[in-house]
Write a protein that holds these residues in place. Sequence first.
Motif, PDB file in Angstrom:
ATOM      1  N   ALA A   1       2.488  -2.258  -2.808  1.00 48.13           N
ATOM      2  CA  ALA A   1       1.605  -3.389  -2.491  1.00 48.13           C
ATOM      3  C   ALA A   1       1.669  -3.715  -1.083  1.00 48.13           C
ATOM      4  CB  ALA A   1       1.969  -4.346  -3.596  1.00 48.13           C
ATOM      5  N   GLU A   2       2.578  -3.694  -0.432  1.00 47.04           N
ATOM      6  CA  GLU A   2       2.998  -4.214   0.830  1.00 47.04           C
ATOM      7  C   GLU A   2       2.319  -3.374   1.832  1.00 47.04           C
ATOM      8  OE1 GLU A   2       6.728  -5.876   2.949  1.00 47.04           O
ATOM      9  OE2 GLU A   2       6.467  -3.730   4.045  1.00 47.04           O
ATOM     10  N   VAL A   3       2.304  -2.129   1.542  1.00 48.19           N
ATOM     11  CA  VAL A   3       1.555  -1.008   2.502  1.00 48.19           C
ATOM     12  C   VAL A   3       0.086  -1.127   2.534  1.00 48.19           C
ATOM     13  CG1 VAL A   3       1.212   1.509   2.444  1.00 48.19           C
ATOM     14  CG2 VAL A   3       3.381   0.674   2.486  1.00 48.19           C
ATOM     15  N   ILE A   4      -0.274  -1.340   1.079  1.00 48.87           N
ATOM     16  CA  ILE A   4      -1.784  -1.504   1.006  1.00 48.87           C
ATOM     17  C   ILE A   4      -2.265  -2.824   1.629  1.00 48.87           C
ATOM     18  CG2 ILE A   4      -3.601  -1.957  -0.529  1.00 48.87           C
ATOM     19  CD1 ILE A   4      -2.151  -0.095  -2.516  1.00 48.87           C
ATOM     20  N   ILE A   5      -1.230  -3.943   1.670  1.00 50.74           N
ATOM     21  CA  ILE A   5      -1.603  -5.352   1.921  1.00 50.74           C
ATOM     22  C   ILE A   5      -1.731  -5.099   3.458  1.00 50.74           C
ATOM     23  CG2 ILE A   5      -1.016  -7.510   2.106  1.00 50.74           C
ATOM     24  CD1 ILE A   5       0.042  -7.276  -0.745  1.00 50.74           C
ATOM     25  N   LEU A   6      -0.695  -4.517   4.119  1.00 47.53           N
ATOM     26  CA  LEU A   6      -0.848  -4.639   5.578  1.00 47.53           C
ATOM     27  C   LEU A   6      -1.988  -3.874   6.169  1.00 47.53           C
ATOM     28  CD1 LEU A   6       2.244  -3.190   7.891  1.00 47.53           C
ATOM     29  CD2 LEU A   6      -0.198  -2.431   8.382  1.00 47.53           C
ATOM     30  N   ALA A   7      -2.528  -2.870   5.290  1.00 48.03           N
ATOM     31  CA  ALA A   7      -4.027  -2.338   5.900  1.00 48.03           C
ATOM     32  C   ALA A   7      -4.932  -3.300   5.710  1.00 48.03           C
ATOM     33  CB  ALA A   7      -4.213  -1.096   5.214  1.00 48.03           C
ATOM     34  N   TYR A   8      -4.714  -4.027   4.771  1.00 49.71           N
ATOM     35  CA  TYR A   8      -5.988  -5.138   4.292  1.00 49.71           C
ATOM     36  C   TYR A   8      -5.829  -6.158   5.392  1.00 49.71           C
ATOM     37  CZ  TYR A   8      -8.589  -8.212   1.072  1.00 49.71           C
ATOM     38  OH  TYR A   8      -9.601  -8.683   0.560  1.00 49.71           O
ATOM     39  N   ARG A   9      -4.590  -6.671   5.590  1.00 47.28           N
ATOM     40  CA  ARG A   9      -4.601  -7.699   6.737  1.00 47.28           C
ATOM     41  C   ARG A   9      -5.136  -7.294   8.216  1.00 47.28           C
ATOM     42  NH1 ARG A   9      -4.895 -10.787   2.784  1.00 47.28           N
ATOM     43  NH2 ARG A   9      -2.846 -11.392   1.687  1.00 47.28           N
ATOM     44  N   PHE A  10      -4.819  -5.988   8.342  1.00 47.23           N
ATOM     45  CA  PHE A  10      -5.363  -5.089   9.557  1.00 47.23           C
ATOM     46  C   PHE A  10      -6.836  -5.498   9.728  1.00 47.23           C
ATOM     47  CE2 PHE A  10      -6.478  -1.456  11.974  1.00 47.23           C
ATOM     48  CZ  PHE A  10      -6.347  -1.813  13.257  1.00 47.23           C
TER      49      PHE A  10
ATOM     50  N   LYS B   1       2.902   4.558 -15.788  1.00 51.89           N
ATOM     51  CA  LYS B   1       1.849   3.443 -16.308  1.00 51.89           C
ATOM     52  C   LYS B   1       2.454   2.282 -15.793  1.00 51.89           C
ATOM     53  CE  LYS B   1       0.169   6.024 -20.192  1.00 51.89           C
ATOM     54  NZ  LYS B   1       0.069   6.145 -21.644  1.00 51.89           N
ATOM     55  N   LYS B   2       3.612   1.713 -16.071  1.00 50.67           N
ATOM     56  CA  LYS B   2       4.167   0.387 -15.549  1.00 50.67           C
ATOM     57  C   LYS B   2       4.071   0.284 -14.280  1.00 50.67           C
ATOM     58  CE  LYS B   2       7.157  -0.030 -19.598  1.00 50.67           C
ATOM     59  NZ  LYS B   2       8.698   0.093 -19.960  1.00 50.67           N
ATOM     60  N   HIS B   3       4.460   1.439 -13.426  1.00 44.52           N
ATOM     61  CA  HIS B   3       4.550   1.013 -11.809  1.00 44.52           C
ATOM     62  C   HIS B   3       3.165   0.672 -11.444  1.00 44.52           C
ATOM     63  CE1 HIS B   3       4.239   2.699  -7.772  1.00 44.52           C
ATOM     64  NE2 HIS B   3       5.767   2.263  -7.713  1.00 44.52           N
ATOM     65  N   PHE B   4       1.871   1.494 -12.116  1.00 45.64           N
ATOM     66  CA  PHE B   4       0.645   1.198 -11.507  1.00 45.64           C
ATOM     67  C   PHE B   4       0.228  -0.095 -11.991  1.00 45.64           C
ATOM     68  CE2 PHE B   4      -4.227   2.287 -12.021  1.00 45.64           C
ATOM     69  CZ  PHE B   4      -4.291   2.234 -10.420  1.00 45.64           C
ATOM     70  N   GLU B   5       0.528  -0.571 -13.311  1.00 46.31           N
ATOM     71  CA  GLU B   5      -0.005  -2.123 -13.742  1.00 46.31           C
ATOM     72  C   GLU B   5       0.707  -3.008 -12.844  1.00 46.31           C
ATOM     73  OE1 GLU B   5      -2.148  -2.512 -15.902  1.00 46.31           O
ATOM     74  OE2 GLU B   5      -2.531  -0.513 -15.914  1.00 46.31           O
ATOM     75  N   LYS B   6       2.168  -2.708 -12.359  1.00 42.07           N
ATOM     76  CA  LYS B   6       2.650  -3.743 -11.506  1.00 42.07           C
ATOM     77  C   LYS B   6       1.783  -3.810 -10.128  1.00 42.07           C
ATOM     78  CE  LYS B   6       7.139  -5.161  -9.751  1.00 42.07           C
ATOM     79  NZ  LYS B   6       8.452  -5.092  -9.905  1.00 42.07           N
ATOM     80  N   LEU B   7       1.504  -2.594  -9.595  1.00 46.04           N
ATOM     81  CA  LEU B   7       0.877  -2.635  -8.534  1.00 46.04           C
ATOM     82  C   LEU B   7      -0.275  -3.851  -8.458  1.00 46.04           C
ATOM     83  CD1 LEU B   7       0.143  -1.516  -5.361  1.00 46.04           C
ATOM     84  CD2 LEU B   7      -0.753   0.307  -6.530  1.00 46.04           C
ATOM     85  N   LYS B   8      -1.169  -3.266  -9.617  1.00 44.45           N
ATOM     86  CA  LYS B   8      -2.378  -4.086  -9.836  1.00 44.45           C
ATOM     87  C   LYS B   8      -2.171  -5.447  -9.566  1.00 44.45           C
ATOM     88  CE  LYS B   8      -4.081  -1.501 -13.166  1.00 44.45           C
ATOM     89  NZ  LYS B   8      -4.774  -1.353 -14.203  1.00 44.45           N
ATOM     90  N   LYS B   9      -1.263  -5.877 -10.538  1.00 50.04           N
ATOM     91  CA  LYS B   9      -0.760  -7.279 -10.513  1.00 50.04           C
ATOM     92  C   LYS B   9      -0.171  -7.942  -9.213  1.00 50.04           C
ATOM     93  CE  LYS B   9       2.018 -10.590 -13.309  1.00 50.04           C
ATOM     94  NZ  LYS B   9       2.916 -10.601 -14.412  1.00 50.04           N
ATOM     95  N   LEU B  10       0.337  -7.211  -8.653  1.00 51.13           N
ATOM     96  CA  LEU B  10       0.803  -7.548  -7.023  1.00 51.13           C
ATOM     97  C   LEU B  10      -0.435  -7.630  -6.039  1.00 51.13           C
ATOM     98  CD1 LEU B  10       3.971  -5.299  -6.665  1.00 51.13           C
ATOM     99  CD2 LEU B  10       3.991  -7.915  -6.609  1.00 51.13           C
ATOM    100  N   LEU B  11      -1.335  -7.002  -6.396  1.00 56.40           N
ATOM    101  CA  LEU B  11      -2.418  -6.897  -5.656  1.00 56.40           C
ATOM    102  C   LEU B  11      -3.607  -8.281  -5.826  1.00 56.40           C
ATOM    103  CD1 LEU B  11      -3.646  -3.334  -5.106  1.00 56.40           C
ATOM    104  CD2 LEU B  11      -2.366  -4.466  -3.339  1.00 56.40           C
ATOM    105  N   ASP B  12      -3.331  -8.461  -7.190  1.00 53.86           N
ATOM    106  CA  ASP B  12      -3.974  -9.797  -7.711  1.00 53.86           C
ATOM    107  C   ASP B  12      -3.388 -10.934  -6.915  1.00 53.86           C
ATOM    108  OD1 ASP B  12      -5.921  -8.231  -9.115  1.00 53.86           O
ATOM    109  OD2 ASP B  12      -4.682  -8.193 -10.884  1.00 53.86           O
ATOM    110  N   ILE B  13      -2.065 -10.903  -6.976  1.00 47.91           N
ATOM    111  CA  ILE B  13      -1.254 -12.144  -6.398  1.00 47.91           C
ATOM    112  C   ILE B  13      -1.611 -12.532  -4.962  1.00 47.91           C
ATOM    113  CG2 ILE B  13       0.840 -13.001  -5.756  1.00 47.91           C
ATOM    114  CD1 ILE B  13       1.989 -11.556  -8.390  1.00 47.91           C
ATOM    115  N   ALA B  14      -1.731 -11.467  -4.319  1.00 47.45           N
ATOM    116  CA  ALA B  14      -2.144 -11.525  -2.806  1.00 47.45           C
ATOM    117  C   ALA B  14      -3.614 -11.467  -2.518  1.00 47.45           C
ATOM    118  CB  ALA B  14      -1.675 -10.191  -2.111  1.00 47.45           C
TER     119      ALA B  14
END
Length: 427
Positions: free
Chosen positions: A146-155, A238-251
């Motif tokens: 999530a952090e890696v994706i968010i870093l690009a998003y913030r850029f 599946k759990k890893h992917f679901e957690k990723l989606k939840k973290l992106l929602d939080i951000a």
Amino acid sequence: MNSIQRVTGTQDFFPEDLAKVDYVTRIFKEVCEVHDYHQYDTPTFEYTRLFKRGIGETTDIVNKEMFTFIPRQDGGEEESITLKPEGTASIVRLYNQYSLNNKKPPLKLFYHIPCFRNERNQKGRFKEFHQFGIEVFGSDSATVDAEVIILAYRFFEKLGIVDKIELEINSVGSFESRKAYNEKLREFLRPNFDNLCETCKDRFEKNPMRIIDCKEHNCQQITKNAPLMIDNLYEDEKKHFEKLKKLLDIANVKYKVNPYIVRGLDYYTKTAFEFISKDIGSQATVCGGGRYDGLVAELGGPDVTGIGFGLGRERLIMMLDELGKMPTFETKYDLYIATLGEDADFKSFEIVNNLRQKGIVCDKDHVGKSLKAQMKYADDKNANYTLMLGDNEIASGKAMLKNMKTSEQQEVNLSTFEEDFIKLVKA
């Protein structure tokens, strides 16, 4: 005789181009530093086997696009080397060579490098291009994904284009789950094998999941109802992917799940993602990346997980230009000295030399232009002030300083001009 031109698929950079490069580079570094990423760099070329093992021999990059050559054999080098086609494999080689796994994980780094691929010339695609990238080693947590994706998003946010880009995510499973899925996919594709393009026929045994990503219309029709990796994940994936989606929602990072993202490199596992723009034609992927948990070990290192992304600088700048999001860059020019006469030529040279040592951007006439032409030159250069200096001014010790923005003029004392002008500029 015809003049020599630049090589097709390469670029020349003018000052205005480099100002854009400096701008996006500065913003990228700022975002990376806020997220505690540190800059690393690697050589422009590596041994070819690094990319064959790291990128994968079934990829188009290795099969068709690399610039590979043998160094001078009289220098003791007989093994082929390749200009870097991407950044991750070289960074993993660096990580392994210097035992960076001994640092406390996670190790977070970024880079800005030239890359080389022998590709067809298209809009936004070059034989020599530049890549921003980040990598994280030593954590398999979805929070790092999530952090890696968010870093690009913030850029993209800082550049003012985040609303013009769509984030797409997927999970490509692990090597184990993908092996089972590939068998299922081959069974689905086998009845239509003869109708696949030649590239996909080659992929059928080596890496059938790449067929899902084929851009040929016929292959897309064949795979339209094919089984998808995201429906064949193991439970932990599946759990890893679901957690990723939840973290992106939080951000508050907007995304959509695209089960057809497989990425072009063999080393990806679990998370794969792309930032897509519809504003630069067919080359719509501005940034792409994902997790590569087996790559470090594959290249001779410890069993350490990794994740990262690559972002094409040229496509990014093109997008900023086309969207009108690139700032206007004006050259700072504090003072121009218009001269007339031999004594003024020497005195102006002295003043310019002294002021430059104090950080003042200034210049004088060097080609013997008329006074009128010099004033026009100062205006064209967007100089803030012009000092008019002739032999009479040298004799009297006084000269006229013109504010080029307001056209106001004031008499200045040449004996204290340098000190007085620095105060004026820095007031």
